[in-house]
Enzyme design. Structure first.
Site, short mmCIF file in Angstrom:
data_model
loop_
_atom_site.label_atom_id
_atom_site.label_comp_id
_atom_site.label_asym_id
_atom_site.label_seq_id
_atom_site.Cartn_x
_atom_site.Cartn_y
_atom_site.Cartn_z
N LYS A 45 -1.17 -5.09 90.18
CA LYS A 45 -0.72 -5.48 91.54
C LYS A 45 -1.87 -4.99 92.66
O LYS A 45 -2.19 -5.70 93.42
CB LYS A 45 0.40 -4.86 92.07
CG LYS A 45 1.54 -5.50 91.15
CD LYS A 45 3.12 -4.78 91.29
CE LYS A 45 4.25 -5.44 90.50
NZ LYS A 45 5.58 -4.72 90.86
N GLN A 89 8.28 0.60 91.82
CA GLN A 89 8.24 -0.10 90.52
C GLN A 89 9.23 0.25 89.41
O GLN A 89 9.95 1.34 89.48
CB GLN A 89 7.22 0.40 89.98
CG GLN A 89 6.38 -0.32 88.52
CD GLN A 89 6.15 -1.68 88.58
OE1 GLN A 89 5.95 -2.27 89.72
NE2 GLN A 89 6.37 -2.53 87.69
N ASP A 112 10.12 -7.50 96.97
CA ASP A 112 10.66 -7.94 95.70
C ASP A 112 11.88 -8.79 95.79
O ASP A 112 12.38 -9.10 94.60
CB ASP A 112 11.10 -6.34 94.77
CG ASP A 112 9.87 -5.99 93.91
OD1 ASP A 112 9.80 -4.81 93.52
OD2 ASP A 112 9.34 -6.83 93.61
N1 LIG Z 1 9.62 -3.49 91.52
C1 LIG Z 1 9.51 -4.38 90.46
N2 LIG Z 1 9.46 -4.05 89.21
C2 LIG Z 1 9.34 -4.72 87.94
C3 LIG Z 1 9.15 -5.97 88.34
C4 LIG Z 1 9.27 -6.58 89.41
O1 LIG Z 1 9.01 -7.87 89.87
N3 LIG Z 1 9.24 -5.61 90.58
N4 LIG Z 1 8.98 -6.87 87.26
C5 LIG Z 1 8.61 -6.18 86.08
C6 LIG Z 1 7.07 -6.10 85.57
N5 LIG Z 1 6.26 -6.79 86.38
C7 LIG Z 1 6.15 -6.53 87.79
O2 LIG Z 1 6.34 -5.29 88.24
C8 LIG Z 1 5.18 -7.60 85.72
C9 LIG Z 1 5.24 -7.85 84.54
C10 LIG Z 1 4.05 -8.46 83.95
C11 LIG Z 1 2.85 -8.89 84.72
C12 LIG Z 1 1.60 -9.35 83.79
O3 LIG Z 1 0.91 -9.53 84.83
N6 LIG Z 1 1.57 -9.61 82.69
C13 LIG Z 1 0.61 -9.97 82.04
C14 LIG Z 1 0.19 -9.01 80.83
C15 LIG Z 1 -0.10 -7.67 81.46
C16 LIG Z 1 -0.53 -6.68 80.28
O4 LIG Z 1 -1.83 -7.09 79.64
O5 LIG Z 1 0.23 -5.85 79.89
C17 LIG Z 1 0.80 -11.56 81.47
O6 LIG Z 1 2.09 -11.84 81.15
O7 LIG Z 1 -0.11 -12.29 81.27
C18 LIG Z 1 2.76 -8.68 86.02
C19 LIG Z 1 3.87 -7.74 86.68
C20 LIG Z 1 9.32 -5.13 85.86
N7 LIG Z 1 9.20 -4.39 86.76
#
Ligand SMILES: Nc1nc2c(c(=O)[nH]1)N[C@@H](CN(C=O)c1ccc(C(=O)N[C@@H](CCC(=O)O)C(=O)O)cc1)CN2
Length: 285
Positions: A45, A89, A112
């Site tokens: 982020k 988070q 969020d």
């Molecule tokens: N406050 C928040 N917490 C969480 C959220 C949210 O929307 N707000 N969502 C999830 C986790 N999440 C954001 O925080 C999130 C998950 C995955 C990715 C992402 O870019 N994934 C990549 C792989 C990343 C890696 O290499 O591990 C992909 O899928 O290509 C971004 C954000 C729970 N918590």
């Protein structure tokens, strides 16, 4: 890639705003504890904010912090005019009441979209939330950008979490889909899934959704981010979705990959919500 296209659009909008009124959107992120996945997401982020020109402010607190210590920082950011979006988070350490903490975020900065008033407005016909949760918003944006018809279609959401499944179902319904939510207490979910034109899976079970469950031509959005052991990967694990990708690709008309699908869209939507907040605060179009 749609997420990159959206980030490019946001970069241009942020620059236009900075040049026109001298305001740069700001995002504050609070991370409690040191879960590896949360550290990765917060880093992603922050990098994304830097890539589009949004200011980011990060607070890292120890795992044993109290709710009040977290809320103290939320209040600080609520009152900081250079901060337009605030996120805590998730998940928080188990000793904390997540909703109690999230309720402290000013609804005007709830990028969020987790504040009860934003979720309540999302659920109500005739009302619009200030912000929609980023992952469900990203799922719908993918459908829009690929011109997938939603109106009148049968949609199935797998999972009913507050941050993905439930708001995703509400968004699909607001676009006139007929929506079913299947969850851990649903018997024979495949009997419901097999009729779906659109599937959003957010259940956290690796490779649970088989190709044989799918209606030919269905559109499948895989939110799952499931680490599975992989000796060939430098990290010792790889990420897979909820959906058997290879099997699904033989039946569905489109399947989002994991990684590289919904994850980057989640972050792109966070940037979009932060920009929207700054625009609304400063009456900038
Ligand atoms: N406050 C928040 N917490 C969480 C959220 C949210 O929307 N707000 N969502 C999830 C986790 N999440 C954001 O925080 C999130 C998950 C995955 C990715 C992402 O870019 N994934 C990549 C792989 C990343 C890696 O290499 O591990 C992909 O899928 O290509 C971004 C954000 C729970 N918590």
């Amino acid at each position: 890639m749609v997420a990159k296209q959206i980030r490019d659009e946001i970069t241009a909008e942020v620059l236009k705003m900075k040049e026109a009124i001298g305001v740069v959107p700001g995002l504050a992120v609070i991370l409690v504890g040191d879960r590896k996945d949360s550290v990765t997401y917060v880093r992603n982020k922050k990098k994304a904010c830097e890539s589009v020109g949004i200011n980011s402010f990060e607070v890292r607190l120890p795992e044993d912090s109290t709710e009040q210590e977290v809320i103290k920082f939320i209040s600080k950011f609520n009152n900081d005019p250079s901060v337009h979006g605030i996120l805590v988070q998730l998940p928080l350490p188990s000793h904390m009441d997540e909703q109690n903490v999230l309720n402290a975020v000013d609804i005007e900065k709830d990028v969020d979209g987790f504040h009860p008033l934003n979720i309540g407005r999302l659920a109500m016909r005739g009302r619009d939330p200030l912000f929609v949760p980023c992952t469900p918003k990203g799922c719908i944006e993918l459908l829009h950008r690929y011109a997938v018809e939603i109106k009148g279609k049968r949609a199935v959401v797998i999972g009913r979490s507050n941050i993905v499944g439930m708001p995703a179902a509400l968004l699909l319904q607001r676009e006139d889909a007929t929506v079913s939510i299947v969850h851990s207490r649903t018997k024979n979910p495949e009997e419901i899934i097999k009729h779906a034109d659109i599937i959003i899976s957010a259940v956290g079970q690796p490779n649970m959704v088989r190709g044989s469950w799918l209606k030919p031509g269905a559109v499948v959005i895989d939110v799952g981010i499931n680490p599975v052991e992989d000796a060939n990967s430098p990290r010792g694990y790889k990420l897979v979705g909820d959906v058997c990708y290879e099997e699904a690709c033989k039946v569905a008309s489109a399947v989002t990959p994991v990684p590289g699908g919904v994850g980057p869209m989640t972050i792109a939507m966070l940037l979009s919500n932060t920009l929207s907040s700054a625009k609304r605060t400063h009456n900038f179009q």
